[in-house]
Each structure stands twice: as structure tokens, then as C-alpha cells.
Scaffold this active site. Structure first.
Site, PDB file in Angstrom:
ATOM      1  N   HIS A 281      -4.629  -2.224  -5.601  1.00 41.69           N
ATOM      2  CA  HIS A 281      -3.938  -1.028  -6.095  1.00 41.69           C
ATOM      3  C   HIS A 281      -5.012   0.013  -6.378  1.00 41.69           C
ATOM      4  O   HIS A 281      -6.019  -0.306  -7.005  1.00 41.69           O
ATOM      5  CB  HIS A 281      -3.292  -1.312  -7.452  1.00 41.69           C
ATOM      6  CG  HIS A 281      -2.098  -2.196  -7.424  1.00 41.69           C
ATOM      7  ND1 HIS A 281      -0.994  -1.964  -6.662  1.00 41.69           N
ATOM      8  CD2 HIS A 281      -1.826  -3.308  -8.137  1.00 41.69           C
ATOM      9  CE1 HIS A 281      -0.087  -2.899  -6.914  1.00 41.69           C
ATOM     10  NE2 HIS A 281      -0.570  -3.739  -7.793  1.00 41.69           N
TER      11      HIS A 281
ATOM     12  N   ASP B 248       0.811  -1.223   0.000  1.00 43.93           N
ATOM     13  CA  ASP B 248       0.000   0.000   0.000  1.00 43.93           C
ATOM     14  C   ASP B 248       0.841   1.268   0.000  1.00 43.93           C
ATOM     15  O   ASP B 248       0.409   2.316   0.493  1.00 43.93           O
ATOM     16  CB  ASP B 248      -0.965   0.019   1.210  1.00 43.93           C
ATOM     17  CG  ASP B 248      -1.795  -1.242   1.288  1.00 43.93           C
ATOM     18  OD1 ASP B 248      -2.171  -1.762   0.235  1.00 43.93           O
ATOM     19  OD2 ASP B 248      -2.062  -1.710   2.413  1.00 43.93           O
TER      20      ASP B 248
ATOM     21  N   ARG C 206       1.941 -29.301  -5.093  1.00 47.05           N
ATOM     22  CA  ARG C 206       1.735 -29.726  -6.477  1.00 47.05           C
ATOM     23  C   ARG C 206       0.361 -30.318  -6.749  1.00 47.05           C
ATOM     24  O   ARG C 206       0.207 -31.314  -7.444  1.00 47.05           O
ATOM     25  CB  ARG C 206       2.855 -30.679  -6.920  1.00 47.05           C
ATOM     26  CG  ARG C 206       4.101 -29.890  -7.293  1.00 47.05           C
ATOM     27  CD  ARG C 206       5.366 -30.498  -6.891  1.00 47.05           C
ATOM     28  NE  ARG C 206       5.512 -30.537  -5.447  1.00 47.05           N
ATOM     29  CZ  ARG C 206       6.481 -31.190  -4.827  1.00 47.05           C
ATOM     30  NH1 ARG C 206       7.352 -31.859  -5.528  1.00 47.05           N
ATOM     31  NH2 ARG C 206       6.571 -31.151  -3.519  1.00 47.05           N
TER      32      ARG C 206
HETATM   33  P1  GTP Z   1      -0.734  -2.982  -2.805  1.00 50.94           P
HETATM   34  O1  GTP Z   1      -0.501  -3.547  -4.154  1.00 50.94           O
HETATM   35  O2  GTP Z   1      -1.953  -3.535  -2.138  1.00 50.94           O
HETATM   36  O3  GTP Z   1       0.457  -3.064  -1.929  1.00 50.94           O
HETATM   37  O4  GTP Z   1      -1.170  -1.377  -2.947  1.00 50.94           O
HETATM   38  P2  GTP Z   1      -0.578  -0.046  -3.569  1.00 50.94           P
HETATM   39  O5  GTP Z   1       0.873   0.078  -3.283  1.00 50.94           O
HETATM   40  O6  GTP Z   1      -0.971   0.076  -4.996  1.00 50.94           O
HETATM   41  O7  GTP Z   1      -1.290   1.085  -2.710  1.00 50.94           O
HETATM   42  P3  GTP Z   1      -2.858   1.343  -2.406  1.00 50.94           P
HETATM   43  O8  GTP Z   1      -3.464   1.884  -3.648  1.00 50.94           O
HETATM   44  O9  GTP Z   1      -3.486   0.184  -1.761  1.00 50.94           O
HETATM   45  O10 GTP Z   1      -2.745   2.469  -1.265  1.00 50.94           O
HETATM   46  C1  GTP Z   1      -2.189   3.716  -1.435  1.00 50.94           C
HETATM   47  C2  GTP Z   1      -3.253   4.784  -1.084  1.00 50.94           C
HETATM   48  O11 GTP Z   1      -2.618   6.055  -1.075  1.00 50.94           O
HETATM   49  C3  GTP Z   1      -4.361   4.879  -2.120  1.00 50.94           C
HETATM   50  O12 GTP Z   1      -5.535   5.261  -1.493  1.00 50.94           O
HETATM   51  C4  GTP Z   1      -3.852   5.974  -3.060  1.00 50.94           C
HETATM   52  O13 GTP Z   1      -4.897   6.621  -3.760  1.00 50.94           O
HETATM   53  C5  GTP Z   1      -3.176   6.901  -2.083  1.00 50.94           C
HETATM   54  N1  GTP Z   1      -2.035   7.665  -2.600  1.00 50.94           N
HETATM   55  C6  GTP Z   1      -1.054   7.292  -3.473  1.00 50.94           C
HETATM   56  N2  GTP Z   1      -0.126   8.266  -3.604  1.00 50.94           N
HETATM   57  C7  GTP Z   1      -0.522   9.275  -2.791  1.00 50.94           C
HETATM   58  C8  GTP Z   1       0.031  10.567  -2.462  1.00 50.94           C
HETATM   59  O14 GTP Z   1       1.087  10.967  -2.936  1.00 50.94           O
HETATM   60  N3  GTP Z   1      -0.661  11.317  -1.568  1.00 50.94           N
HETATM   61  C9  GTP Z   1      -1.813  10.902  -0.988  1.00 50.94           C
HETATM   62  N4  GTP Z   1      -2.414  11.700  -0.121  1.00 50.94           N
HETATM   63  N5  GTP Z   1      -2.358   9.697  -1.266  1.00 50.94           N
HETATM   64  C10 GTP Z   1      -1.724   8.906  -2.146  1.00 50.94           C
HETATM   65  P1  IMP Z   2      -2.151 -12.772   2.859  1.00 51.39           P
HETATM   66  O1  IMP Z   2      -1.216 -12.353   1.787  1.00 51.39           O
HETATM   67  O2  IMP Z   2      -3.591 -12.540   2.521  1.00 51.39           O
HETATM   68  O3  IMP Z   2      -1.876 -14.184   3.326  1.00 51.39           O
HETATM   69  O4  IMP Z   2      -1.878 -11.843   4.143  1.00 51.39           O
HETATM   70  C1  IMP Z   2      -0.679 -11.936   4.886  1.00 51.39           C
HETATM   71  C2  IMP Z   2      -0.266 -10.555   5.407  1.00 51.39           C
HETATM   72  O5  IMP Z   2       0.079  -9.729   4.293  1.00 51.39           O
HETATM   73  C3  IMP Z   2      -1.371  -9.782   6.142  1.00 51.39           C
HETATM   74  O6  IMP Z   2      -0.734  -8.978   7.139  1.00 51.39           O
HETATM   75  C4  IMP Z   2      -1.968  -8.886   5.081  1.00 51.39           C
HETATM   76  O7  IMP Z   2      -2.553  -7.731   5.633  1.00 51.39           O
HETATM   77  C5  IMP Z   2      -0.709  -8.545   4.281  1.00 51.39           C
HETATM   78  N1  IMP Z   2      -0.977  -8.197   2.878  1.00 51.39           N
HETATM   79  C6  IMP Z   2      -1.143  -9.054   1.836  1.00 51.39           C
HETATM   80  N2  IMP Z   2      -1.336  -8.375   0.696  1.00 51.39           N
HETATM   81  C7  IMP Z   2      -1.272  -7.070   0.999  1.00 51.39           C
HETATM   82  C8  IMP Z   2      -1.370  -5.863   0.224  1.00 51.39           C
HETATM   83  O8  IMP Z   2      -1.539  -5.870  -0.994  1.00 51.39           O
HETATM   84  N3  IMP Z   2      -1.246  -4.698   0.903  1.00 51.39           N
HETATM   85  C9  IMP Z   2      -1.027  -4.660   2.238  1.00 51.39           C
HETATM   86  N4  IMP Z   2      -0.923  -5.749   3.004  1.00 51.39           N
HETATM   87  C10 IMP Z   2      -1.054  -6.945   2.385  1.00 51.39           C
HETATM   88 MG    MG Z   3      -3.008  -1.882  -1.582  1.00 53.29          MG
END
Ligand code: GTP
Ligand code: IMP
Ligand code: MG
Length: 337
Positions: free
Chosen positions: A42, A12, A137
Site C-alpha cells: 500500500h 493496487d 495444519r
Molecule cells: P494493494 O494493497 O497492493 O492492492 O495496493 P493499494 O490498493 O494500496 O495500491 P498501491 O499503493 O499499490 O498503488 C496505487 C498507486 O497509485 C500508488 O502509487 C499511489 O500513490 C497511486 N495513487 C493512488 N491514488 C491516486 C490518484 O488518485 N491519482 C494518481 N495519479 N495516483 C494515485
Molecule cells: P501471490 O499472492 O504472491 O501468490 O500472487 C498471486 C497473484 O496475485 C499474482 O498475480 C500477484 O501479482 C497478485 N498479487 C498479490 N498481491 C497483490 C497486491 O497486493 N497487488 C497486486 N497484485 C497482487
Molecule cells: Mg499495491
């Protein structure tokens, strides 16, 4: 030219945002999704529209790109087919025929497990149990699912061909360094490694072909689920700073912390990072929100960027100042030449 983008904290970090910016700007020929599977969420925000993605590559906004899902990525056919339809990407998505398939049974095993859902705080998306079955597997593969047949391909073949022809290729991972099965905060981790090396394996490309590795760090790291978080701050303090976030997939409130320079240095080392993307700089100083040039950043923000570069030892080339794709400062030309 092949670029890999990975998360440097606990997921995230804003990879979705950074990747969509890079793809709109650089227009890669191929964008390939690596990482664990639909446990990821994402968020891509473009001109007021929000796209929450779980399997589709975040670069999909660049409409000429071929979109691929690597063999190492777990596919939940329901989630995948819904995204394909909603985003209208039928003509350009390719799923490797060797992708493992998440069944309902994996989801029930994940959610019903005292260890996974209870202790670890998994996302309940079936990824852990599916990867267990892959290791045993006995997991079904995409090539056995008729509904996926129209999209099946050999991702490794497509990627390597594009790279060898000198085209731009972007490999996007999910999750983050702290969630790596080998290098993260075990046992509070996901079911696979999450570094750039793994991302290459996921899509079937060797390390010699990778030119750039970009690690994404959030100015204030977050974590969902259980596990150590040495720089975590109390929720009240995060609220005072105006930082409240909820998970895209599970809706859980994210834990918030201060930037951990040592963790960032270590993550950059294991990923052999050549660039850093720093997101959420607007959390540090609200005046930076939406700013699109380095000069306009506050002194406080500039100092922070310099400190990250100094202590991690890798240039900060992308700075994100808001969730919108275009709220980005791009320093690549200036810093990499
Ligand atoms: P995973 O693949 O689950 O690890 O997620 P991710 O890395 O793509 O990030 P995700 O979108 O889950 O969370 C990032 C959050 O921050 C989202 O709500 C975005 O819209 C927000 N975001 C991204 N960049 C910025 C920024 O520069 N400023 C602010 N305020 N929010 C941001
Ligand atoms: P799992 O991948 O669902 O088995 O979760 C294992 C751990 O990874 C937990 O702490 C989840 O919250 C974290 N996790 C898995 N995928 C993500 C992601 O995309 N963003 C943030 N945390 C994640
Ligand atoms: Mg995310």
C-alpha cells in the site's frame, strides 16, 4: 460503526491512499488490517512523504487509532517488526495471536516454484506456500514467535467491543476482487478470497455488524503478474496516456487497461458495496490533478463518474485526484446524507 474497504479490480487500486484519507477524516477508534499478507504493497503519501506499507494498516497516520492485524492475515515477522520500528507504532499495534507466520522456507518455495513464480507470477513473498501449510495444519502461529509477544492480542475481541460501544471501526483489506481465489481469474489469483466477507472473517467480525462496504476502483485498472485482463491496452497506448506504474513490492511494471464496467458491477455485487471510491481520475484528464471539489472536475471526468454510478448501481462517494492523502473529493455527506 463498522466500515470495510476492499479492492474491486486486481489490487493496487489505491486502497492505501483512500484508507489513509478516510482515517484522517473520520478518526476511527480501531483500524484493522485484513487481506492475504505482505504480498500487498500500500502506498500512503502525506505532505510530500511516502510510506510504502506491507502489513501495517494504511490508516496509521491517524495517531490516536489502535492498529490491529487480524488472525486471517499472514505475518512475516521481519517485515512486521521493521515497519513497527520505522513508523514508531510500538504502543498501538496489536497482532492477533492466531496469525499464520511466513518463514524463509515459504519464500524459497514461492520463488522456486515453476507454477507459482513462473506461471502465476506470484509476488514471491511466501504467502501462497504459507496458506498451503495453514490448510495442511502445520503452519506456525504468531503466538509461537517470542519477538511478537509484546504485540499479541485477540483482535476479534477488541474489534467487537469497539463496535458494540458504538465506536468507529475501519477494516482494510488488500489485493482486489479479480485476485479472489474463488471469484477471480482462477488460477491466476492469490491464495485466498478477497471480498468484504473474507475481510470480516480475517478480523473476526460477523456480517451483521458491518454498516458500509466501500469498493475501490481505479479509473484505469492495472494488473501485475499473469492472467486475463480483457480491457488491457498496449503499453505504448498507456504511455501515450501518461500512465506508467511499477509494483510496490516486486518492482514489476503494471499492465494497464480501460475501465471494465461489467467487472465493476459484478465486484460491487459480490461485495454488497454501498459506496465506491474512484481513484486516479487525473489519469482520465490531467486538469483534474489535485482538484478538491466536484465542481472543479472537468466535464469529461464528471461524465465518467456518472457513467460508473449508472452502470455499477452504487454511488461514487470518494474521488481521488492524486496520490496525496489530501487530493480527495469527499461526497459522502451529499450523497448519503
Ligand atoms: P494493494 O494493497 O497492493 O492492492 O495496493 P493499494 O490498493 O494500496 O495500491 P498501491 O499503493 O499499490 O498503488 C496505487 C498507486 O497509485 C500508488 O502509487 C499511489 O500513490 C497511486 N495513487 C493512488 N491514488 C491516486 C490518484 O488518485 N491519482 C494518481 N495519479 N495516483 C494515485
Ligand atoms: P501471490 O499472492 O504472491 O501468490 O500472487 C498471486 C497473484 O496475485 C499474482 O498475480 C500477484 O501479482 C497478485 N498479487 C498479490 N498481491 C497483490 C497486491 O497486493 N497487488 C497486486 N497484485 C497482487
Ligand atoms: Mg499495491
Amino acid at each position: 460503526m463498522v466500515t470495510v474497504v476492499v479492492g474491486g479490480q486486481w489490487g493496487d487500486e489505491g486502497k492505501g491512499k483512500v484508507i489513509s484519507y478516510l482515517c484522517m477524516r473520520d478518526k476511527p477508534h480501531v483500524i484493522a488490517r485484513a487481506g492475504v499478507g505482505p504480498n500487498a504493497g500500500h502506498t500512503v503519501m502525506y505532505r510530500g512523504r511516502k510510506y510504502p506499507l506491507r502489513l501495517t494498516p494504511s490508516g496509521f497516520l491517524h495517531s490516536d487509532a489502535r492498529l490491529l492485524i487480524g488472525a486471517g492475515v499472514l505475518v512475516n515477522p521481519k517485515v512486521m517488526l521493521e515497519e513497527i520500528e520505522q513508523l514508531g507504532i510500538e504502543q498501538r499495534i496489536g497482532i492477533d495471536r492466531r496469525c499464520g507466520i511466513i518463514e524463509e522456507e515459504h519464500i524459497s518455495r514461492d520463488r522456486g516454484s515453476e507454477h507459482l513464480a513462473g506461471k502465476i507470477g506470484s509476488t514471491g513473498t511466501g504467502c501462497g506456500p504459507a496458506n498451503m501449510d495453514r490448510a495442511a495444519r502445520k503452519l506456525r502461529l504468531a503466538q509461537e514467535v517470542p519477538e511478537l509477544e509484546p504485540y499479541l492480542t485477540d483482535v476479534a475481541e477488541e474489534l467487537n467491543r469497539a463496535a458494540d460501544e458504538g465506536r468507529r471501526v475501519l477494516i482494510e483489506s488488500s489485493q482486489g476482487f479479480g485476485l479472489s481465489l474463488f471469484y477471480g481469474t482462477y488460477p491466476y489469483v492469490t491464495s485466498k478470497d478477497t471480498t468484504a466477507g473474507m475481510a470480516c472473517v480475517d478480523v473476526g467480525i460477523g456480517p451483521r455488524k458491518v454498516k458500509e462496504v466501500m469498493v475501490v476502483f481505479k479509473s484505469f485498472p492495472t494488473r501485475v503478474g499473469s492472467g486475463p485482463f480483457p480491457t488491457e491496452m498496449p503499453q505504448e497506448e498507456a504511455e501515450r496516456l501518461g500512465i506508467v506504474e511499477y509494483g510496490t513490492v516486486t518492482g514489476r511494471r503494471r499492465r494497464i487497461g480501460w475501465f471494465d464496467y461489467e467487472m465493476a458491477r459484478y465486484a460491487a455485487m459480490l461485495n454488497s458495496a454501498s459506496q465506491i471510491a474512484l481513484t486516479c481520475i487525473d489519469y482520465l484528464d490531467r486538469s483534474c490533478r489535485g482538484v478538491r471539489s466536484y465542481e472543479e472536475l472537468s466535464e469529461k471526468a464528471k461524465k465518467f463518474v456518472e457513467e460508473v454510478e449508472r452502470r455499477v448501481g452504487v454511488p461514487v462517494t470518494i474521488i481521488s485526484t492524486g496520490p496525496e492523502v489530501e487530493d480527495t473529493i469527499d461526497l459522502r455527506e451529499e450523497k448519503l446524507g
